[in-house]
Design an enzyme around this catalytic site. Structure first.
Site, PDB file in Angstrom:
ATOM      1  N   ASP A 123       0.834  -1.021  -0.039  1.00 29.44           N
ATOM      2  CA  ASP A 123       0.031  -0.101  -0.004  1.00 29.44           C
ATOM      3  C   ASP A 123       1.087   1.248   0.040  1.00 29.44           C
ATOM      4  O   ASP A 123       2.098   1.212   0.193  1.00 29.44           O
ATOM      5  CB  ASP A 123      -0.831   0.101   1.313  1.00 29.44           C
ATOM      6  CG  ASP A 123      -1.820   1.179   1.246  1.00 29.44           C
ATOM      7  OD1 ASP A 123      -2.314   1.558   0.188  1.00 29.44           O
ATOM      8  OD2 ASP A 123      -1.860   2.033   2.248  1.00 29.44           O
ATOM      9  N   SER A 124       0.131   2.447  -0.118  1.00 35.15           N
ATOM     10  CA  SER A 124       1.089   3.823  -0.044  1.00 35.15           C
ATOM     11  C   SER A 124       1.712   3.931   1.284  1.00 35.15           C
ATOM     12  O   SER A 124       2.598   4.821   1.394  1.00 35.15           O
ATOM     13  CB  SER A 124       0.322   4.887  -0.753  1.00 35.15           C
ATOM     14  OG  SER A 124      -0.769   4.874  -0.017  1.00 35.15           O
ATOM     15  N   CYS A 142      -4.340  -1.660  -1.789  1.00 35.42           N
ATOM     16  CA  CYS A 142      -4.465  -0.070  -2.215  1.00 35.42           C
ATOM     17  C   CYS A 142      -5.481   0.151  -3.329  1.00 35.42           C
ATOM     18  O   CYS A 142      -5.276  -0.523  -4.527  1.00 35.42           O
ATOM     19  CB  CYS A 142      -3.263   0.580  -2.501  1.00 35.42           C
ATOM     20  SG  CYS A 142      -3.242   2.070  -2.852  1.00 35.42           S
ATOM     21  N   GLU A 160      -2.643   8.979   8.441  1.00 39.30           N
ATOM     22  CA  GLU A 160      -1.206   8.648   8.370  1.00 39.30           C
ATOM     23  C   GLU A 160      -0.841   9.469   9.822  1.00 39.30           C
ATOM     24  O   GLU A 160       0.469   9.120  10.143  1.00 39.30           O
ATOM     25  CB  GLU A 160      -0.405   9.300   7.242  1.00 39.30           C
ATOM     26  CG  GLU A 160      -0.747   8.219   5.925  1.00 39.30           C
ATOM     27  CD  GLU A 160       0.049   7.069   5.799  1.00 39.30           C
ATOM     28  OE1 GLU A 160       1.101   6.996   6.501  1.00 39.30           O
ATOM     29  OE2 GLU A 160      -0.605   6.045   5.553  1.00 39.30           O
ATOM     30  N   CYS A 195     -11.139   3.071   0.046  1.00 42.64           N
ATOM     31  CA  CYS A 195      -9.512   3.338   0.526  1.00 42.64           C
ATOM     32  C   CYS A 195      -9.326   2.596   1.453  1.00 42.64           C
ATOM     33  O   CYS A 195      -9.936   2.405   2.489  1.00 42.64           O
ATOM     34  CB  CYS A 195      -9.286   4.678   0.806  1.00 42.64           C
ATOM     35  SG  CYS A 195      -7.705   5.280   1.042  1.00 42.64           S
ATOM     36  N   HIS A 202      -7.108   3.026   3.830  1.00 45.08           N
ATOM     37  CA  HIS A 202      -6.970   3.696   5.018  1.00 45.08           C
ATOM     38  C   HIS A 202      -8.293   3.961   5.708  1.00 45.08           C
ATOM     39  O   HIS A 202      -8.356   4.233   7.036  1.00 45.08           O
ATOM     40  CB  HIS A 202      -6.576   5.178   4.534  1.00 45.08           C
ATOM     41  CG  HIS A 202      -4.991   5.044   4.355  1.00 45.08           C
ATOM     42  ND1 HIS A 202      -4.421   4.728   3.170  1.00 45.08           N
ATOM     43  CD2 HIS A 202      -3.934   5.812   4.926  1.00 45.08           C
ATOM     44  CE1 HIS A 202      -3.221   4.745   3.108  1.00 45.08           C
ATOM     45  NE2 HIS A 202      -3.043   5.604   4.303  1.00 45.08           N
TER      46      HIS A 202
HETATM   47  N1  DGL Z   1      -4.834   3.193   0.937  1.00 49.23           N
HETATM   48  C1  DGL Z   1      -4.717   3.756  -0.538  1.00 49.23           C
HETATM   49  C2  DGL Z   1      -6.148   3.581  -1.167  1.00 49.23           C
HETATM   50  O1  DGL Z   1      -6.795   2.326  -1.018  1.00 49.23           O
HETATM   51  C3  DGL Z   1      -4.169   4.914  -1.021  1.00 49.23           C
HETATM   52  C4  DGL Z   1      -4.098   6.264  -0.130  1.00 49.23           C
HETATM   53  C5  DGL Z   1      -3.192   7.127  -0.839  1.00 49.23           C
HETATM   54  O2  DGL Z   1      -2.102   6.954  -0.853  1.00 49.23           O
HETATM   55  O3  DGL Z   1      -3.680   8.168  -1.302  1.00 49.23           O
HETATM   56  O4  DGL Z   1      -6.498   4.112  -1.975  1.00 49.23           O
END
Ligand code: DGL
Length: 267
Positions: free
Chosen positions: A12-13, A75, A153, A183, A185
């Site tokens: 993931d990012s 992600c 984050e 997402c 996150h």
């Molecule tokens: N957690 C990621 C997603 O599902 C990426 C969030 C990001 O880096 O902008 O899109």
């Protein structure tokens, strides 16, 4: 040479993919896993497709060097932009989070579904497409919520700032039948999002993705638990591209266990 003991690779990012990793650990405790969080370059969701693709391929190369037997693109942004290209370029199974998320959404609601995600995910239309492929009659609305990722984050998941941001983004979506947290996150903000959305079911792809991992490994005959006499728990490695200390603390806080075997890497 890949075998049952080879790890599952997850990237993931940043922190968000841990919501998926947690479900994989829960469903498949004997599996070895390698997690890569590209914390130096998070967020992906505000970047161009070209840049996201480039980052994804660097992540994939790093994980392939660890001899993974299956890759989970944990992600939504990366899945919406890069999943097909990744599938075409590596010789192991690749699982994204969009299709599992769409399946979970359809089993929770049939009429009116809202999807929230990063700018890139929403602009790609990937969720709308995946949901419509399962059911053409369902109405899908979507909205980008770009401030959610930096809040996560930063570890600001349950304070008044997070609540205010959630209200600003979501108050007028409370009439839908289900809200997809598009997402990885966002499940970490489930409490504040749930407060704003009231009784609307919140859908995320983590559980469904873990189920797909189990099913793909079972079909491939590379499930570790089925090929061992003992039930020794899997080993877990974590890599980040920046700020390992912060990652370590947030993993402990969010997942309730410590990220032993954590290293910082340059991709
Ligand atoms: N957690 C990621 C997603 O599902 C990426 C969030 C990001 O880096 O902008 O899109």
């Amino acid at each position: 040479m890949k075998n049952c003991d080879s790890p599952i690779g997850v990237f993931d990012s940043g922190l968000g993919g841990l919501t998926v990793l947690k479900e994989i650990h829960h469903a498949l405790p004997e599996e070895n896993t390698v997690y890569l969080g590209d914390t130096a370059r998070v967020p992906y969701g505000i970047r161009s497709n070209e840049t996201v693709l480039k980052y994804c391929f660097e992540n994939v190369r790093f994980l392939m060097d660890r001899e993974i037997k299956l890759l989970v693109v944990a992600c939504n942004t990366a899945s919406s932009i890069a999943i097909e290209r990744i599938r075409e370029s590596i010789g192991i199974p690749v699982i994204g989070v969009i299709e599992p998320g769409a399946r979970a959404a359809i089993s929770a609601a049939q009429n009116n579904i809202a999807v929230i995600g990063t700018e890139t995910t929403i602009k790609s239309g990937a969720y709308q497409k995946a949901i419509k492929e399962l059911d053409t009659t369902v109405k899908v609305e979507s909205r980008a919520c770009p401030l959610f990722v930096p809040l996560v984050e930063e570890g600001w998941i349950d304070n008044e700032v997070a609540k205010l941001v959630a209200e600003k983004y979501l108050l007028d979506l409370r009439n839908v039948d289900a809200l997809v947290l598009g997402c990885t996150h966002y499940p970490l903000l489930r409490a504040v999002i749930g407060e704003v959305m009231g009784t609307v079911p919140l859908i995320d792809s983590a559980l469904e993705t873990a189920r797909e991992v189990m099913s793909v490994l079972t079909s491939a005959g590379t499930l570790r638990s089925k090929n061992r006499q003992d039930d020794k728990p899997g080993k877990h490695e974590y890599y980040v591209t920046d700020m390992p200390q912060k990652f370590y603390e947030l993993v402990e806080r969010f997942l309730g266990h410590s990220a032993e075997n954590l290293s910082k890497v340059d991709l």
